[in-house]
Design a protein around this motif. Structure first.
Motif, short mmCIF file in Angstrom:
data_model
loop_
_atom_site.label_atom_id
_atom_site.label_comp_id
_atom_site.label_asym_id
_atom_site.label_seq_id
_atom_site.Cartn_x
_atom_site.Cartn_y
_atom_site.Cartn_z
N GLY A 1 45.15 5.30 20.81
CA GLY A 1 45.20 3.95 20.27
C GLY A 1 44.41 3.77 18.99
N PHE A 2 43.96 4.87 18.42
CA PHE A 2 43.31 4.77 17.11
C PHE A 2 43.40 6.14 16.43
N ALA A 3 43.27 6.13 15.10
CA ALA A 3 43.40 7.36 14.33
C ALA A 3 42.02 7.84 13.91
N VAL A 4 41.69 9.06 14.26
CA VAL A 4 40.45 9.67 13.75
C VAL A 4 40.64 9.90 12.25
N PRO A 5 39.77 9.30 11.41
CA PRO A 5 40.04 9.31 9.96
C PRO A 5 40.31 10.70 9.38
N SER A 6 39.58 11.71 9.78
CA SER A 6 39.76 13.01 9.13
C SER A 6 40.81 13.88 9.82
N HIS A 7 41.44 13.36 10.87
CA HIS A 7 42.43 14.18 11.58
C HIS A 7 43.60 14.58 10.67
N ARG B 1 40.14 19.81 14.88
CA ARG B 1 41.06 19.49 15.97
C ARG B 1 40.63 18.21 16.68
N THR B 2 41.58 17.36 16.97
CA THR B 2 41.35 16.16 17.76
C THR B 2 42.36 16.21 18.89
N ILE B 3 41.88 16.07 20.13
CA ILE B 3 42.69 16.41 21.30
C ILE B 3 42.60 15.28 22.33
N THR B 4 43.73 14.97 22.97
CA THR B 4 43.67 14.08 24.14
C THR B 4 44.16 14.84 25.36
N VAL C 1 36.74 15.34 20.20
CA VAL C 1 36.67 15.14 18.74
C VAL C 1 35.53 15.97 18.17
N VAL C 2 35.59 16.20 16.87
CA VAL C 2 34.50 16.88 16.18
C VAL C 2 33.28 15.94 16.17
N THR C 3 32.09 16.52 16.24
CA THR C 3 30.86 15.74 16.40
C THR C 3 30.77 14.56 15.44
N VAL C 4 31.12 14.80 14.17
CA VAL C 4 30.92 13.79 13.14
C VAL C 4 31.79 12.55 13.38
N GLU C 5 32.85 12.66 14.17
CA GLU C 5 33.72 11.51 14.45
C GLU C 5 33.40 10.84 15.78
N ARG D 1 40.79 4.42 23.19
CA ARG D 1 41.11 3.97 24.54
C ARG D 1 40.39 4.82 25.58
N PHE D 2 39.99 6.01 25.21
CA PHE D 2 39.35 6.92 26.17
C PHE D 2 37.88 6.54 26.34
N ALA D 3 37.48 6.32 27.57
CA ALA D 3 36.07 6.07 27.85
C ALA D 3 35.29 7.37 27.75
N ASP D 4 35.96 8.48 28.04
CA ASP D 4 35.31 9.80 28.05
C ASP D 4 35.63 10.52 26.74
N VAL D 5 34.68 10.47 25.79
CA VAL D 5 34.86 11.14 24.50
C VAL D 5 33.90 12.33 24.45
N ARG D 6 34.46 13.54 24.27
CA ARG D 6 33.65 14.75 24.24
C ARG D 6 33.65 15.33 22.83
N THR D 7 32.62 16.07 22.49
CA THR D 7 32.53 16.56 21.12
C THR D 7 32.36 18.08 21.08
N TYR D 8 32.72 18.63 19.92
CA TYR D 8 32.41 20.04 19.66
C TYR D 8 31.90 20.13 18.23
N ASP D 9 31.15 21.17 17.98
CA ASP D 9 30.60 21.39 16.65
C ASP D 9 31.62 22.14 15.80
N GLN D 10 31.91 21.56 14.60
CA GLN D 10 32.96 22.13 13.76
C GLN D 10 32.68 23.57 13.35
N PHE D 11 31.44 23.92 13.23
CA PHE D 11 31.10 25.24 12.70
C PHE D 11 30.73 26.25 13.80
#
Lengths: 377, 377
Positions: free
Chosen positions: B39-45, B52-55, B67-71, B80-90
């Motif tokens: 329900g929303f667009a990650v700006p840098s996707h 990578r941005t994944i549902t 999503v990547v940490t910075v987003e 819409r997701f209550a559970d947002v997980r992150t990974y480090d781009q590098f």
């Protein structure tokens, strides 16, 4: 340099890197690598992910581009590739068109560099099925290393769009008055960039507490006295990009703001003193981080900047996660950035080019930003 | 419908389609499917293909976005997701974050729908390595079929942006005067669309012989008396799209131009008479082609139109290469198009929605286009 000369130069550079990597063919599918190779962007490539657009260089002489039928006329008129092949979007599998081209080029059993980090899984599976004796290896580093070192033609394009962006950033900040909305400022910047010849622009504006959001899309919020104001402009002209960011204060900066700014700029100046061939990008990043931490500031991002060219973010990222060493004609940004969420944020970004002796700034020469800029009339 | 209601509706529709396809999990990587799901667009996707941005939807209840940490901050505030997980781009491999999520959801040995037509090969290879007992099947049809039938919330958004675009197209054509450049017209359309609330716009303008180029980016060419003028506007508002095209003649149309136009509109009207649940899209396409060929016109494109929603081109394509049958709340365009390269081109495009009884036009109601529009004062 003539168009034909620039054409030969890119193909020659890519073939050289392909051979150095021990590969018989180099295949691109991504918008950035295809556009870099072909010298033009297929309009629907970024917006329609089902329309694969592919470039193939193989051996000494084979060079072909594969596009969806509907884009064929434009590609034949504009692409660097004399050999433009088509497939039907609804009836054909573009992976078959690619396999056919590789067989025709005589490398169907060779070592083929493909974008494993972009090539869709089903295209990869189909390629393996069609060319069971081929070896597929990542094309990533071949393109990264080639694109990192800009040609004279690319430097001209980056300088043109960078200079425009630098000027527009100054003009927009000079026009700020309390009461204007973030969106109004963004519109002003957008119009000036389009007037200057850009085909596309993105403008970020964050004021007050919104300056503390990393990617701050402009809103209807009015600029108020005392606001920290962050303006980031990203231009796109002749397929090359600019990325310039300025931070200003509406009225007089506080001592705290001035102190943070001095640390950011101090870090940048230390890094500038290291800009020359032979400096590892990791050393730039560590210099930046060390200077901030010595002043009790924890950097917000894990990189200080990024390569810039046909895309906004490309190699080299200026971070200790990269082992790239600066070389002449690498173009990149440095962007000291410090977000204090819920309070304010600071960010200054300029573009640089490494020269045989040191560097030249591509932006940052038109409006001084060593001191925190005051705006608001 | 409340935000929470719209949220539940999209998740519920996707889970239903996932189960109907016999799958235990549904994973998206593409900008369109991720944006639709979250329900929303990650700006840098869309601009940074390395982020990578994944549902992930799995079983009855598991729902997470990666999503990547910075987003992360923006995603946590907006998704819409209550559970947002992150990974480090590098440092991290996002395919590992995905594998971890699937294991946690209890489907690590299940039947997992992934976008084989988008998922990069290396991510696919890594997933297979991490989850050797899982079965990976294409997610394509699950998303296509779900997204094709719009929710009430989506229909509202499409109607808002469509109505604006229809109005702007009329206003811009009314403003045409000989001597204005294609770029000036495009700028005018862009400004009106942005003023109307769009976050992004694309405008194509082709005049004279340039009207005969399918994707005609505006140039400095001046509009001249006698020119055929083609104006296509593509809007983006609240993550939903519009696509409206008008053809006009500067001054009086020739007999040839009028005759061609009548054939195009005649074909469209025949197709409109078939717009209701139960009509195969292939029948629409054949009706269109047959009418054109009966009048000695060979259609330029192999489709009459395309679904429209979160993306400009989506299912159903209106073509005999698709076996989709119309259902209520399918939204799509019909765009009769005939290019005569080197001479001129004709193109009219409007948006429609299928209703239980027939259809409603989303655009095409503000400025009549049954007769070839005359412009130029």
């Amino acid at each position: 340099m003539t168009h034909a000369g620039a054409e030969r130069e890119v193909f020659q550079k890519l073939r050289r890197a392909m051979r150095a990597a021990g590969c018989d063919a180099l295949v691109a599918h991504s918008v950035d690598n295809v556009t870099y190779t072909a010298g033009f962007a297929v309009p629907s490539h970024p917006t329609n992910r089902f329309r694969r657009t592919i470039t193939v260089l193989a051996g000494q002489n084979f060079a072909a581009q594969i596009v969806v039928t509907v884009e064929a006329n434009l590609a034949r008129a504009t692409s660097r590739f004399a050999d433009v092949r088509t497939y039907d979007q609804f009836g054909d599998d573009p992976a078959d068109a690619l396999a056919d081209a590789l067989i025709e080029a005589g490398v169907g059993e060779g070592r083929i560099a493909v974008e494993l980090d972009y090539l869709p899984a089903q295209d990869f599976l189909r390629l393996r099925e069609r060319l069971p004796r081929a070896t597929f290896v990542p094309a990533r580093d071949i393109y990264f290393s080639t694109r990192m070192i800009k040609t004279a033609d690319e430097i001209t394009r980056l300088t043109t769009v960078g200079t425009l962006t630098d000027r527009v950033a100054g003009e927009v900040l000079a026009a700020v008055r309390p009461g204007m909305s973030e969106k109004t400022l963004a519109r002003l910047a957008t119009e000036k960039m389009l007037d200057g010849g850009c085909s596309a622009v993105k403008v970020q504006v964050g004021s007050g507490v919104r300056s503390g959001i990393t990617n701050c899309a402009p809103t209807d919020k009015a600029i108020e006295p005392g606001d920290v104001l962050r303006l980031e402009i990203l231009g796109d002209m002749n397929q090359y990009r600019s990325n310039v960011t300025r931070t200003a204060v509406v009225g007089a900066p506080t001592d705290e703001q001035r102190k943070i700014w001095d640390v950011m700029i101090g870090a940048r100046e230390r890094c500038k003193a290291l800009l020359r061939p032979g400096t590892p990008v990791a050393a730039l990043y560590r210099t930046y981080v060390d200077h901030l931490r010595a002043n009790d500031i924890e950097p917000t991002l894990r990189f200080l900047g990024h390569g810039i060219g046909q895309t906004i973010h490309e190699e080299p990222y200026i971070t200790d996660a990269r082992d790239v060493v600066l070389e002449p004609d690498i173009t990149f940004t440095m962007e000291p950035l410090y977000m204090m969420p819920g309070r304010m944020g600071f960010h200054v970004e300029d573009m640089y080019r490494v020269t045989p002796d040191g560097f030249v700034p591509i932006t940052g020469t038109i409006t001084p930003n060593d001191a925190l800029i005051r705006v608001g009339g």
